[in-house]
Design an enzyme around this catalytic site. Structure first.
Site, PDB file in Angstrom:
ATOM      1  N   ASP A   5       0.808  -1.216   0.000  1.00  0.00           N
ATOM      2  CA  ASP A   5       0.000   0.000   0.000  1.00  0.00           C
ATOM      3  C   ASP A   5       0.845   1.272   0.000  1.00  0.00           C
ATOM      4  OD1 ASP A   5       0.954  -0.499   2.537  1.00  0.00           O
ATOM      5  OD2 ASP A   5      -0.995  -0.723   3.477  1.00  0.00           O
ATOM      6  N   ASP A  22      -7.662  -2.761  14.409  1.00  0.00           N
ATOM      7  CA  ASP A  22      -9.036  -3.166  14.085  1.00  0.00           C
ATOM      8  C   ASP A  22      -9.074  -4.375  13.155  1.00  0.00           C
ATOM      9  OD1 ASP A  22      -7.968  -1.988  11.884  1.00  0.00           O
ATOM     10  OD2 ASP A  22      -9.496  -0.432  11.667  1.00  0.00           O
ATOM     11  N   HIS A  76      -7.285  -4.658  10.255  1.00  0.00           N
ATOM     12  CA  HIS A  76      -7.040  -4.438   8.820  1.00  0.00           C
ATOM     13  C   HIS A  76      -5.696  -5.012   8.375  1.00  0.00           C
ATOM     14  CE1 HIS A  76      -5.199  -0.366   9.934  1.00  0.00           C
ATOM     15  NE2 HIS A  76      -4.278  -0.869   9.150  1.00  0.00           N
TER      16      HIS A  76
HETATM   17  C1  GLP Z   1      -0.695   0.392   8.514  1.00  0.00           C
HETATM   18  C2  GLP Z   1      -0.213  -0.464   7.358  1.00  0.00           C
HETATM   19  C3  GLP Z   1      -0.433  -1.937   7.631  1.00  0.00           C
HETATM   20  C4  GLP Z   1       0.140  -2.281   9.002  1.00  0.00           C
HETATM   21  C5  GLP Z   1      -0.547  -1.473  10.067  1.00  0.00           C
HETATM   22  C6  GLP Z   1      -0.038  -1.786  11.465  1.00  0.00           C
HETATM   23  O1  GLP Z   1      -2.062   0.539   8.510  1.00  0.00           O
HETATM   24  N1  GLP Z   1      -0.863  -0.120   6.139  1.00  0.00           N
HETATM   25  O2  GLP Z   1       0.182  -2.716   6.618  1.00  0.00           O
HETATM   26  O3  GLP Z   1      -0.013  -3.646   9.258  1.00  0.00           O
HETATM   27  O4  GLP Z   1      -0.302  -0.097   9.795  1.00  0.00           O
HETATM   28  O5  GLP Z   1       1.120  -1.046  11.713  1.00  0.00           O
HETATM   29  P1  GLP Z   1       2.122  -1.310  12.913  1.00  0.00           P
HETATM   30  O6  GLP Z   1       2.931  -2.481  12.521  1.00  0.00           O
HETATM   31  O7  GLP Z   1       2.933  -0.057  12.983  1.00  0.00           O
HETATM   32  O8  GLP Z   1       1.297  -1.550  14.110  1.00  0.00           O
END
Ligand code: GLP
Length: 256
Positions: free
Chosen positions: A63, A132, A134
């Site tokens: 992304d 959440d 995702h």
């Molecule tokens: C963002 C990214 C995801 C990632 C999420 C969690 O939303 N697009 O790919 O998994 O953050 O991030 P973190 O690993 O910093 O908790």
């Protein structure tokens, strides 16, 4: 789904790094799907330290934020080059990250999908998870069949990512993300989640119903998905002891 619970994030990360290292040794032109966020940082550090050969490796990132330049310090382009690519011998032409400045976003997304297919599909996809549930930027209620497309971030994700931008109001609202359908076509998915903040999302994804309200739960339907957890992120699992036992008693031929 295979649930790998280790005492620490470092230990869980090492197991995941080992799987990726083996893939790159067995298939020098492997196609990797890569993720951003704080979770995979130590994974990338381990992969760098392993001094693998990335010359033929192809990569596709999940992304990117829309409207910010690849050079922006918080773009996922910057993140990937800073934390992984500039430390390994990957060829720039083999790196694919969605273009947040694409003029025609639907056309760009369509081309991104076609490039993944042309590369032979993703061999191994690395995933983090939002609080959440995702994956990528596939927010709650994303279609489980979705492809690469534009998404609008939820207030929760804007809040979670505000720390990188120095304020919630500075986080772009729109993003390009691979779809859940795209992720499901990867031959293997490795999801990493660490810390107590992820415990609820992990429990719902692993043991809850398969639902678009927790996009990561779709991995229950994937034939080769592994979930790497530390003790804190595994704390809410009902069958934690079972998963630990399974991993500790793998037959030698099944170990990785
Ligand atoms: C963002 C990214 C995801 C990632 C999420 C969690 O939303 N697009 O790919 O998994 O953050 O991030 P973190 O690993 O910093 O908790």
């Amino acid at each position: 789904m295979e649930i790998i619970i280790q005492p620490s994030a470092e230990a869980a990360t090492s197991v995941a790094a080992r799987i990726i290292a083996r893939l790159l040794r067995d298939k020098p032109n492997a196609v990797l799907g890569l993720a951003t966020g704080s979770t995979p940082l130590s994974l990338y550090r381990e992969l760098i330290a392993l001094k693998l050969d990335w010359r033929k490796v192809r990569t596709f990132n999940l992304d990117e934020y829309i409207g910010i330049s690849p050079k922006h310090p918080q773009s996922y382009h910057s993140f990937m080059w800073e934390n992984l690519f500039r430390h390994v011998n990957v060829a720039g032409k083999n790196v694919h990250i969605p273009d947040g400045l694409a003029k025609d976003i639907p056309k760009f997304c369509d081309r991104y999908e076609k490039k993944i297919v042309a590369a032979g599909g993703i061999d191994l996809q690395v995933l983090g998870i939002g609080t959440d549930g995702h994956i990528g930027f596939n927010e709650q209620t994303s279609s489980l069949a979705s492809r690469t497309r534009i998404k609008t971030l939820t207030p929760q994700t804007l809040k979670d990512n505000a720390r990188f931008f120095g304020g919630e109001d500075k986080v772009p609202h729109h993003v390009i993300t691979m779809g859940i359908g795209t992720i499901m076509e990867a031959r293997q998915n490795l999801l990493l989640a660490f810390g107590s903040k992820k415990a609820r999302a992990v429990a719902e994804a692993v043991e809850g119903p398969l639902t678009a309200m927790n996009p990561a739960s779709v991995l229950q339907w994937h034939p080769n998905a592994k979930v790497f957890l530390d003790a804190a992120s595994a704390a809410r699992l009902k069958r934690g002891e079972y998963y630990r036992w399974v991993y500790d008693h793998k037959p030698a031929w099944q170990q990785f």
